[in-house]
Design a protein around this motif. Sequence first.
Motif, short mmCIF file in Angstrom:
data_model
loop_
_atom_site.label_atom_id
_atom_site.label_comp_id
_atom_site.label_asym_id
_atom_site.label_seq_id
_atom_site.Cartn_x
_atom_site.Cartn_y
_atom_site.Cartn_z
N ASN A 1 27.83 -9.36 23.88
CA ASN A 1 27.89 -10.17 25.19
C ASN A 1 28.68 -9.49 26.23
O ASN A 1 29.04 -10.19 27.26
CB ASN A 1 28.33 -11.57 25.16
N PHE A 2 29.14 -8.43 25.88
CA PHE A 2 30.13 -7.62 26.94
C PHE A 2 29.54 -6.83 27.80
O PHE A 2 29.44 -6.77 29.01
CB PHE A 2 31.11 -6.99 26.17
N PHE A 3 28.51 -6.02 27.46
CA PHE A 3 27.83 -5.05 28.26
C PHE A 3 26.62 -5.49 29.22
O PHE A 3 25.91 -6.27 28.53
CB PHE A 3 27.37 -3.70 27.54
N ASP A 4 26.66 -5.43 30.42
CA ASP A 4 25.69 -5.85 31.45
C ASP A 4 25.23 -4.87 32.42
O ASP A 4 25.42 -4.74 33.47
CB ASP A 4 26.47 -7.05 32.20
N GLY A 5 24.26 -3.98 31.82
CA GLY A 5 23.85 -3.03 32.74
C GLY A 5 24.48 -1.77 33.05
O GLY A 5 25.58 -1.73 32.47
N LEU A 6 23.99 -0.94 33.96
CA LEU A 6 24.87 0.34 34.35
C LEU A 6 25.96 -0.12 35.05
O LEU A 6 26.01 -0.97 36.00
CB LEU A 6 24.17 1.16 35.38
N PHE A 7 27.00 0.17 34.32
CA PHE A 7 28.39 -0.21 35.07
C PHE A 7 29.02 -1.40 35.13
O PHE A 7 29.96 -1.79 35.64
CB PHE A 7 28.80 0.78 36.30
N GLY A 8 28.05 -2.22 34.22
CA GLY A 8 28.23 -3.71 34.34
C GLY A 8 28.80 -4.31 33.17
O GLY A 8 28.36 -3.72 31.98
N THR A 9 29.88 -5.18 33.21
CA THR A 9 30.49 -5.67 31.93
C THR A 9 30.55 -7.36 32.23
O THR A 9 30.30 -7.79 33.31
CB THR A 9 31.63 -5.14 31.47
N ASN B 1 34.61 0.46 32.29
CA ASN B 1 33.70 1.39 33.28
C ASN B 1 32.38 1.09 32.81
O ASN B 1 31.41 1.06 33.80
CB ASN B 1 34.44 2.91 33.43
N ASN B 2 32.11 1.31 31.56
CA ASN B 2 30.84 1.22 31.14
C ASN B 2 29.86 2.17 31.71
O ASN B 2 28.74 1.83 32.11
CB ASN B 2 30.18 -0.26 31.06
N ASP B 3 30.18 3.43 31.68
CA ASP B 3 29.45 4.60 32.15
C ASP B 3 28.24 4.69 31.32
O ASP B 3 28.29 4.45 29.82
CB ASP B 3 30.21 5.68 32.39
N PRO B 4 27.01 4.92 31.84
CA PRO B 4 25.89 4.86 30.85
C PRO B 4 25.79 6.06 29.94
O PRO B 4 24.90 5.80 28.96
CB PRO B 4 24.61 4.92 32.07
#
Length: 261
Positions: free
Chosen positions: A141-149, A112-115
């Motif tokens: 290399n996994f996390f890509d901005g807000l809620f992005g992976t 989900n990568n919540d900020p």
Amino acid sequence: MYAFDIERPATIADAVEALRTEEAQALGGGQTLIPTLKQRLAMPSKLVSLSGIGEMRGICRDDDGRVCLGGATTHSEVAAGVEGYTALASLAANIGDPAVRNRGTIGGSLANNDPSACYPAGALASGATIVTDRREIGSDNFFDGLFGTALDDGEIIVEVRFPVPERAAYVKFEQPASRFALVGVFVAKFSSGVRVAVTGASEEGVFRWSEAEAALSANFSADAMEGLNLDGSGMISDLHGSGAYRAHLVNVMTRRAVTSA
């Protein structure tokens, strides 16, 4: 809520097959997805529950000494079961409330990568490896901005492997109602240097603070943070605090994390 189908596969292979259906979506602990469905912000036609997949749960050490967590392992299981990495167990123990910790999973949190989530900071600062049903992805290399992976559609996090640092600590300034981090900082000291990951602060999501890493690699003490500041213009500004306030908190939380470590 609205009508949808739900499948409860028993193996990773079955889950992958179920997710090939158009508009299918993986369901971990449901701590973010279920409220999202209630608000009609997402409307998948089928949910594929991952909680019953035994091969995705559990905690172990691999031959390289890394702490390996199954993607469906709950926060409470991490808090109680991780030995030798106190900072990671402490991070898990302070997520949300008991209901959240007993249902939420590490794989769901990272996907989900919540900020403002805690696990992204722990994974990024540790230099963790995210293992999916298809490949291995380094945390850088996994996390890509807000809620992005970096995850592709239908890709499942089956395991997360954490190298264990010499010293580490996670400190967060939390919103008292949700216990999400207004600012959270995870500091990890390895023989090769220090990694510092910040959550809850940036408009771009979790990030590494390279200036702090360089200073702390040279001198691992709170004093090394003297004079280091972040620009508030790139920080989240909302009813809980301005961007400048969060930028200031990053330095304060980093100092506290170093002292705690």
